[in-house]
Scaffold this active site. Structure first.
Site, short mmCIF file in Angstrom:
data_model
loop_
_atom_site.label_atom_id
_atom_site.label_comp_id
_atom_site.label_asym_id
_atom_site.label_seq_id
_atom_site.Cartn_x
_atom_site.Cartn_y
_atom_site.Cartn_z
N GLY A 1 0.55 -1.45 -0.24
CA GLY A 1 0.06 0.01 0.20
C GLY A 1 0.80 1.21 0.23
N ASP B 1 -5.76 -8.10 -7.43
CA ASP B 1 -5.58 -7.51 -6.82
C ASP B 1 -3.89 -7.27 -6.54
OD1 ASP B 1 -5.45 -8.13 -4.26
OD2 ASP B 1 -5.18 -10.80 -4.32
N LEU B 2 -4.39 -5.57 -5.50
CA LEU B 2 -3.15 -4.80 -5.90
C LEU B 2 -2.18 -5.35 -4.61
CD1 LEU B 2 -2.74 -1.56 -5.86
CD2 LEU B 2 -3.21 -1.52 -3.96
N ASP B 3 -0.92 -5.30 -5.28
CA ASP B 3 0.46 -5.73 -4.78
C ASP B 3 0.32 -6.70 -4.08
OD1 ASP B 3 1.17 -3.01 -4.56
OD2 ASP B 3 0.54 -2.55 -2.32
N GLU B 4 -0.54 -7.82 -4.88
CA GLU B 4 -0.21 -9.28 -4.57
C GLU B 4 0.07 -10.13 -5.56
OE1 GLU B 4 -0.34 -10.75 -1.45
OE2 GLU B 4 -1.11 -9.31 -0.67
#
Lengths: 296, 296, 296, 296
Positions: free
Chosen positions: B213, B238-241
């Protein structure tokens, strides 16, 4: 793929071999090798290759497992011979379930020795340490506590020849494959070294070709370098000029004296030597003239 | 073998392809692929493989050259189709002489952008930068001086959808293969990301999964970590995943404040992102679920 | 300046102290401290300082030697008290000739233990290992061979309280200064930890704050990270949240499974923990809230 | 403490100086210096020291700020002179608000140049680039776009003397403090170098003392080393033998040819040179014979 100890146990009913080869480069090598292996019932688990454009030479490492049933090393050797001959290969196949038999040689500094014994013991390095030869008594207790024979063979200019004769005898009788100079501070004769090409690994306590020869830490200190290093290499008759396997470095600062460099150096040396031996036991090193091909 | 620019020119009369494939693991894949290539007149210059024991899936990268004469990519595609189908492969072949067409996206921090443009210009990264999209005007001069179109597309909550529509149009009209988020500080919608699987690379300015984040350097400072990092990964919904490609780190000290961390971080970010793009342009990355297989 | 063992022996007729202090930041601290030391006949050999602008707090480490004759630690303490009070210092002075008394705690994995015992033995870490506590019998022989008492104290939910009471008693009776959790896999109670602020060092086998808690290597494997790490930190009541002393990392590849990560991790862990303990024994660590100031 | 750009602006009403000194080692130096500074109304923000036991020489770096009001550099110089003389110091004080004036010299390879210009531009390196001298035209556009004068001074054996005369004139007229050889492939005469002790920084593209002299990457390739490096050092009349400031390394593999080494080397060179210049601009480097003391 590196297969963990646990996984490997389950697979032991099968044969697992590692094939190392090099030959003059020409079309069709990979196809022939993989075909041959497939025909004989082998599954390729890993494969690495390298073509040296200058030397026009091809290098390959293949890890295989017998898909259906157990195959002996002799059977494999026989069956692969024809392919090998057709391409004029220098080659060797290793049974993954048989650990290399290793002789360690050490003088007074025992940090590499202690590290290698521990790694061997816990299975982090897959080798059988058959014995330890030293020109000092210091390491005896530590070695014998591990249940490993310790040979105290002091060396003087007069006894050097006799010492190497004893080494030859030990290597022969104990079927030693690899000799590791784990900070052994005696120089082996070119004649001795020539008998064991690609079978003697030395750790030199400098970032070769910087500081060849004696007392590298003192010379690094005097020159005021900002990093020191260590070099693991095969030993040839030409001192500190053998094929380099791997190198390591560490930062140093202006406030470190020679003793500090030696202390920092211990970590780099043991890490670099252990890495070289890991690469050896996994059959990842092929020599290419005065260089090495290292398949990682 | 990485072939240098000089050497490659000489070889241009031949075709050079890189084949990436993955399929359910079973015996005979390597033999079939290498046989097929040999029969079609190709010489294997490099080959890497990996079998995921858990997923029971096999991954392979093969670099070939036509031994005798020029072969078109279409011809190769046709001829390889049958083998691919037989093993249920996901596969793609790339012509080494055709550079990937890349769109760079950036916000205010331009250190990654500047580095990528320079590496592209001197041939250290083999890609064609087709354009640069930014939500700020700052980088315009630098980009246009390099003769590259600059698209200033500011983003607000209201314009986000329209912005992504413009992106889609640009990607389509310019035949963009790879989108690089070179410190682009807007979050792309999951719907947008889903359109370009394994085709969007982002540099996250932390050692993921630490500090997912926003404002990772501030949080690293507050936590008092002794190293900061950067992570290059494929973007998914899927953010940062998304699948991690490569990561880098740097030491930090107690006397560095957030500005210092940002400064140190710039070096790690640009180095890590450039390395990810090098791996991409050399067709060394295959995705494996939420992970990557990186053949080096 | 780090002074080597050899040099130090010669200087033993003199007193050598290390003074650690922190206090609210204000002008004149350095001048007062250095004046005071000079007046009392001390020569400053090393000096480090740091002013935390946010916390408005000043940190200092000074290594001194008595220029003329022997001075006792008590004398020093007395003489420095007035200065310390004037600046509202938190401070402690250490006699360099007295090694910290250390208790090691370990469970089954003994790679950190073995490394620390060896480093202590050869003088690479200057500490006195007073005893080893374990909830398993495994390490007994290795420890007792080194002539160090081994305490086998198994832990269950029921015995946890009693176990910590025994620990307290041992720490008191043996005048233990530092407790090192060298892969001790039991969680100490917050009440226990609170008794020994900045006196318990743990090695966590991840790059904190990534993978807090249990089985970090499995989670790193599942996430597909490209580097793993280790974190040495002081233990507080808040699990894996204590002040970080130092961190280390190593590259990993897609073909490594969890066992391989554990194997690579061993090297990072032992190196990182040894470095933390070296910093501790050299009195280079001062805590600053949930962070550390490390003077190198 | 490194103070960030933001913080520093707020503090500009005060004077901030960095004092570098060295002198024969003897008791009382730190006390005298810190007392003198305190008396004159200065607050010590950072302080580093080092005593070279062999050379019996003491080195110190102190960063101070005027606690109450602005003090000029001249005033400081005057007031500190007596203390300096009493201890026979070699010393220099720098005003932190005045950036060093730097001349960059470059030949064809411009990766270090481009990196230094960018870092200077964004404030990551605090220096004023006054001009760029090159024996090739290649970099002109890039340099002039940044608004920096470009001097194209080709060099031949006949013009070498005249070229150095022009350099001397430029250095004098533009009040150049530091000359950076950012891959300048001409050898400066010993007479020229002797005029600017500790004021010329060169980046040598090897891990000195390995591969002194020409074409180090070719020689590294031929020797088969597993790491290459770069060395930033002060230039003296003795080629590649000047005091080393910092060194960097990178791993290389058997499949890299000389072009690949050059490509990898670019990253190491620019990173190492930038680090050396950062240390210089922060006044962290003091020379100690053929070595450097680097206070970090």
């Amino acid at each position: 793929m590196r297969v963990s100890a646990t996984v490997r146990k389950v697979e032991r009913e099968m044969s697992e071999f590692i094939l190392n080869l090099s030959c003059p480069d020409r079309p069709g090598i990979v196809a022939s090798v993989s075909n041959e292996l497939y025909q004989r019932g082998f599954n390729i688990r890993e494969s690495h290759q390298f073509g040296d454009l200058e030397a026009e030479r091809f290098f390959m490492r293949v890890a295989v497992e017998s898909a259906a049933s157990f195959v002996s090393l002799d059977t494999f050797n026989e069956s692969f011979g024809a392919t090998a001959q057709a391409f004029n290969m220098t080659w060797r196949v290793h049974d993954k379930s048989i650990k290399p038999r290793v002789l360690l040689m050490v003088s007074k500094f025992d940090h590499c020795l202690v590290d290698l014994l521990y790694r061997s013991e816990i299975g982090s390095l897959e080798m059988d340490v058959i014995g330890v030869v030293s020109n000092h008594e210091d390491a005896r207790e530590r070695v014998e506590t591990s249940g490993i024979p310790f040979y105290y063979w002091p060396v003087s200019p007069e006894t050097k020849g006799a010492n190497e004769a004893k080494l030859n005898a030990l290597i022969a009788s104990e079927h030693i494959e690899l000799i590791v100079l784990a900070r052994y501070m005696q120089i082996l004769s070119p004649e001795f070294a020539a008998q064991y090409p690609d079978r003697i690994i030395n750790i030199h306590h400098s970032f070769l070709p910087s500081f060849k020869g004696a007392v590298p830490y003192s010379r690094a200190f005097e020159r005021g370098v900002k990093m020191i290093g260590a070099t693991a290499h095969f030993v040839t008759g030409d001192l500190d000029e053998g094929p380099i396997i791997t190198q390591g470095v560490a930062d140093i600062k202006h406030d470190m004296n020679v003793s500090d460099l030696i202390d920092v150096g211990r970590d780099v040396e043991r890490r670099t030597l252990a890495q070289a031996i890991r690469l050896y036991t996994q059959r990842r090193i092929l020599t290419n003239g005065i260089k090495t091909v290292v398949f990682q």
